[in-house]
Design a protein around this motif. Sequence first.
Motif, PDB file in Angstrom:
ATOM      1  N   THR A  22     -40.876  31.847  13.760  1.00  0.00           N
ATOM      2  CA  THR A  22     -41.954  32.956  13.162  1.00  0.00           C
ATOM      3  C   THR A  22     -42.690  33.682  14.310  1.00  0.00           C
ATOM      4  OG1 THR A  22     -42.149  31.275  11.246  1.00  0.00           O
ATOM      5  CG2 THR A  22     -43.730  32.979  11.613  1.00  0.00           C
ATOM      6  N   LYS A  23     -43.103  32.930  15.269  1.00  0.00           N
ATOM      7  CA  LYS A  23     -43.735  33.625  16.411  1.00  0.00           C
ATOM      8  C   LYS A  23     -42.769  34.517  17.171  1.00  0.00           C
ATOM      9  CE  LYS A  23     -46.637  29.586  17.463  1.00  0.00           C
ATOM     10  NZ  LYS A  23     -46.859  28.453  18.715  1.00  0.00           N
ATOM     11  N   ALA A  24     -41.421  34.331  17.432  1.00  0.00           N
ATOM     12  CA  ALA A  24     -40.733  35.381  17.945  1.00  0.00           C
ATOM     13  C   ALA A  24     -40.544  36.427  17.077  1.00  0.00           C
ATOM     14  CB  ALA A  24     -39.469  34.658  18.016  1.00  0.00           C
ATOM     15  N   LEU A  25     -40.550  36.338  15.781  1.00  0.00           N
ATOM     16  CA  LEU A  25     -40.499  37.553  14.791  1.00  0.00           C
ATOM     17  C   LEU A  25     -41.688  38.323  14.747  1.00  0.00           C
ATOM     18  CD1 LEU A  25     -39.181  38.807  12.545  1.00  0.00           C
ATOM     19  CD2 LEU A  25     -39.887  37.451  10.801  1.00  0.00           C
ATOM     20  N   GLU A  26     -42.988  37.714  14.732  1.00  0.00           N
ATOM     21  CA  GLU A  26     -44.351  38.264  15.040  1.00  0.00           C
ATOM     22  C   GLU A  26     -44.339  39.282  16.215  1.00  0.00           C
ATOM     23  OE1 GLU A  26     -46.926  35.094  14.370  1.00  0.00           O
ATOM     24  OE2 GLU A  26     -46.676  35.168  12.194  1.00  0.00           O
ATOM     25  N   ALA A  27     -44.010  38.524  17.412  1.00  0.00           N
ATOM     26  CA  ALA A  27     -43.774  39.101  18.923  1.00  0.00           C
ATOM     27  C   ALA A  27     -42.918  40.364  18.700  1.00  0.00           C
ATOM     28  CB  ALA A  27     -43.641  38.050  19.630  1.00  0.00           C
ATOM     29  N   ALA A  28     -42.021  40.095  18.169  1.00  0.00           N
ATOM     30  CA  ALA A  28     -40.994  41.378  18.207  1.00  0.00           C
ATOM     31  C   ALA A  28     -41.614  42.570  17.587  1.00  0.00           C
ATOM     32  CB  ALA A  28     -39.825  41.072  17.420  1.00  0.00           C
ATOM     33  N   ALA A  29     -42.230  42.418  16.407  1.00  0.00           N
ATOM     34  CA  ALA A  29     -42.948  43.256  15.379  1.00  0.00           C
ATOM     35  C   ALA A  29     -44.045  43.990  16.050  1.00  0.00           C
ATOM     36  CB  ALA A  29     -43.391  42.645  14.200  1.00  0.00           C
ATOM     37  N   GLN A  30     -45.032  43.248  17.016  1.00  0.00           N
ATOM     38  CA  GLN A  30     -45.931  43.757  17.829  1.00  0.00           C
ATOM     39  C   GLN A  30     -45.444  44.500  18.936  1.00  0.00           C
ATOM     40  OE1 GLN A  30     -48.446  40.391  18.859  1.00  0.00           O
ATOM     41  NE2 GLN A  30     -49.167  40.357  16.776  1.00  0.00           N
ATOM     42  N   LEU A  31     -44.223  44.220  19.494  1.00  0.00           N
ATOM     43  CA  LEU A  31     -43.645  44.809  20.693  1.00  0.00           C
ATOM     44  C   LEU A  31     -42.889  46.002  20.250  1.00  0.00           C
ATOM     45  CD1 LEU A  31     -42.865  41.755  22.922  1.00  0.00           C
ATOM     46  CD2 LEU A  31     -44.749  43.408  23.048  1.00  0.00           C
ATOM     47  N   GLY A  32     -42.424  46.021  19.117  1.00  0.00           N
ATOM     48  CA  GLY A  32     -41.547  47.067  18.359  1.00  0.00           C
ATOM     49  C   GLY A  32     -40.218  46.977  18.906  1.00  0.00           C
ATOM     50  N   ILE A  33     -39.713  45.807  19.210  1.00  0.00           N
ATOM     51  CA  ILE A  33     -38.394  45.481  19.748  1.00  0.00           C
ATOM     52  C   ILE A  33     -37.542  44.885  18.472  1.00  0.00           C
ATOM     53  CG2 ILE A  33     -38.967  45.600  22.179  1.00  0.00           C
ATOM     54  CD1 ILE A  33     -38.752  42.250  21.832  1.00  0.00           C
ATOM     55  N   GLY A  34     -36.037  44.921  18.664  1.00  0.00           N
ATOM     56  CA  GLY A  34     -35.095  44.575  17.658  1.00  0.00           C
ATOM     57  C   GLY A  34     -35.411  43.162  17.885  1.00  0.00           C
ATOM     58  N   ILE A  35     -35.200  42.309  16.595  1.00  0.00           N
ATOM     59  CA  ILE A  35     -34.808  40.995  16.561  1.00  0.00           C
ATOM     60  C   ILE A  35     -33.763  40.418  15.460  1.00  0.00           C
ATOM     61  CG2 ILE A  35     -36.747  40.568  14.955  1.00  0.00           C
ATOM     62  CD1 ILE A  35     -37.137  37.841  16.585  1.00  0.00           C
ATOM     63  N   GLU A  36     -32.995  39.415  15.763  1.00  0.00           N
ATOM     64  CA  GLU A  36     -32.061  39.029  14.885  1.00  0.00           C
ATOM     65  C   GLU A  36     -32.390  37.383  14.919  1.00  0.00           C
ATOM     66  OE1 GLU A  36     -27.650  40.170  14.291  1.00  0.00           O
ATOM     67  OE2 GLU A  36     -27.602  38.267  15.821  1.00  0.00           O
ATOM     68  N   ILE A  37     -32.674  37.044  13.856  1.00  0.00           N
ATOM     69  CA  ILE A  37     -32.706  35.225  13.617  1.00  0.00           C
ATOM     70  C   ILE A  37     -31.675  34.598  12.515  1.00  0.00           C
ATOM     71  CG2 ILE A  37     -34.299  33.621  13.023  1.00  0.00           C
ATOM     72  CD1 ILE A  37     -36.536  35.335  13.795  1.00  0.00           C
ATOM     73  N   ARG A  38     -31.172  33.817  13.147  1.00  0.00           N
ATOM     74  CA  ARG A  38     -30.344  33.169  12.112  1.00  0.00           C
ATOM     75  C   ARG A  38     -30.162  31.759  12.399  1.00  0.00           C
ATOM     76  NH1 ARG A  38     -25.032  31.877  13.720  1.00  0.00           N
ATOM     77  NH2 ARG A  38     -24.518  32.190  16.078  1.00  0.00           N
ATOM     78  N   SER A  39     -29.909  30.948  11.128  1.00  0.00           N
ATOM     79  CA  SER A  39     -30.052  29.291  11.299  1.00  0.00           C
ATOM     80  C   SER A  39     -28.533  28.895  11.279  1.00  0.00           C
ATOM     81  CB  SER A  39     -30.594  29.003  10.027  1.00  0.00           C
ATOM     82  OG  SER A  39     -29.956  29.179   8.990  1.00  0.00           O
ATOM     83  N   GLU A  40     -28.443  27.966  11.990  1.00  0.00           N
ATOM     84  CA  GLU A  40     -27.130  27.250  12.239  1.00  0.00           C
ATOM     85  C   GLU A  40     -27.331  25.581  12.480  1.00  0.00           C
ATOM     86  OE1 GLU A  40     -24.557  27.263  15.880  1.00  0.00           O
ATOM     87  OE2 GLU A  40     -24.177  29.257  14.722  1.00  0.00           O
ATOM     88  N   TYR A  41     -26.537  24.840  11.692  1.00  0.00           N
ATOM     89  CA  TYR A  41     -26.686  23.149  11.914  1.00  0.00           C
ATOM     90  C   TYR A  41     -25.874  22.824  13.139  1.00  0.00           C
ATOM     91  CZ  TYR A  41     -28.706  22.587   7.534  1.00  0.00           C
ATOM     92  OH  TYR A  41     -29.823  22.748   6.219  1.00  0.00           O
ATOM     93  N   HIS A  42     -26.395  22.183  13.884  1.00  0.00           N
ATOM     94  CA  HIS A  42     -25.766  21.679  15.107  1.00  0.00           C
ATOM     95  C   HIS A  42     -25.673  19.915  15.060  1.00  0.00           C
ATOM     96  CE1 HIS A  42     -26.832  25.037  18.182  1.00  0.00           C
ATOM     97  NE2 HIS A  42     -26.042  25.275  17.052  1.00  0.00           N
ATOM     98  N   PRO A  43     -24.634  19.384  15.508  1.00  0.00           N
ATOM     99  CA  PRO A  43     -24.907  17.876  15.153  1.00  0.00           C
ATOM    100  C   PRO A  43     -25.779  17.310  16.020  1.00  0.00           C
ATOM    101  CG  PRO A  43     -22.446  18.811  16.220  1.00  0.00           C
ATOM    102  CD  PRO A  43     -23.574  19.907  15.923  1.00  0.00           C
ATOM    103  N   ASP A  44     -26.477  16.310  15.412  1.00  0.00           N
ATOM    104  CA  ASP A  44     -27.411  15.307  16.074  1.00  0.00           C
ATOM    105  C   ASP A  44     -26.649  14.454  17.090  1.00  0.00           C
ATOM    106  OD1 ASP A  44     -29.625  13.975  16.515  1.00  0.00           O
ATOM    107  OD2 ASP A  44     -30.547  13.946  14.730  1.00  0.00           O
ATOM    108  N   GLY A  45     -27.211  14.546  18.190  1.00  0.00           N
ATOM    109  CA  GLY A  45     -26.766  13.616  19.219  1.00  0.00           C
ATOM    110  C   GLY A  45     -27.220  12.254  19.114  1.00  0.00           C
ATOM    111  N   ARG A  46     -28.097  11.837  18.334  1.00  0.00           N
ATOM    112  CA  ARG A  46     -28.546  10.503  18.032  1.00  0.00           C
ATOM    113  C   ARG A  46     -27.976   9.767  16.887  1.00  0.00           C
ATOM    114  NH1 ARG A  46     -34.357  12.932  17.645  1.00  0.00           N
ATOM    115  NH2 ARG A  46     -33.202  13.978  16.111  1.00  0.00           N
ATOM    116  N   ASP A  47     -27.620  10.688  16.159  1.00  0.00           N
ATOM    117  CA  ASP A  47     -26.777  10.150  14.814  1.00  0.00           C
ATOM    118  C   ASP A  47     -25.384  10.833  14.585  1.00  0.00           C
ATOM    119  OD1 ASP A  47     -25.919   9.105  12.485  1.00  0.00           O
ATOM    120  OD2 ASP A  47     -27.784   9.369  11.305  1.00  0.00           O
TER     121      ASP A  47
END
Length: 72
Positions: A22-47
């Motif tokens: 969320t902070k990255a999205l807000e910063a990109a909006a303030q700076l006027g630069i492009g941003i792409e955010i996507r979610s991805e599941y990664h294996p948990d090393g502990r389990d």
Amino acid sequence: MADKVEPTPIKRMWTSSIEDATKALEAAAQLGIGIEIRSEYHPDGRDSDSQTLNWEIVLFDEIPEEDPDSEV
């Protein structure tokens, strides 16, 4: 007609914190630069049976109006 210009990635980062994304999205909006955010599941090393949701954040430079190298 001007050639299509793709934005240049200037930074790529991963976080498991939605607040950081969320902070990255807000910063990109303030700076006027492009941003792409996507979610991805990664294996948990502990389990071996669980996964952790991570966010990939890519920042891009500004997109020019037209390609400066195109022949008009």
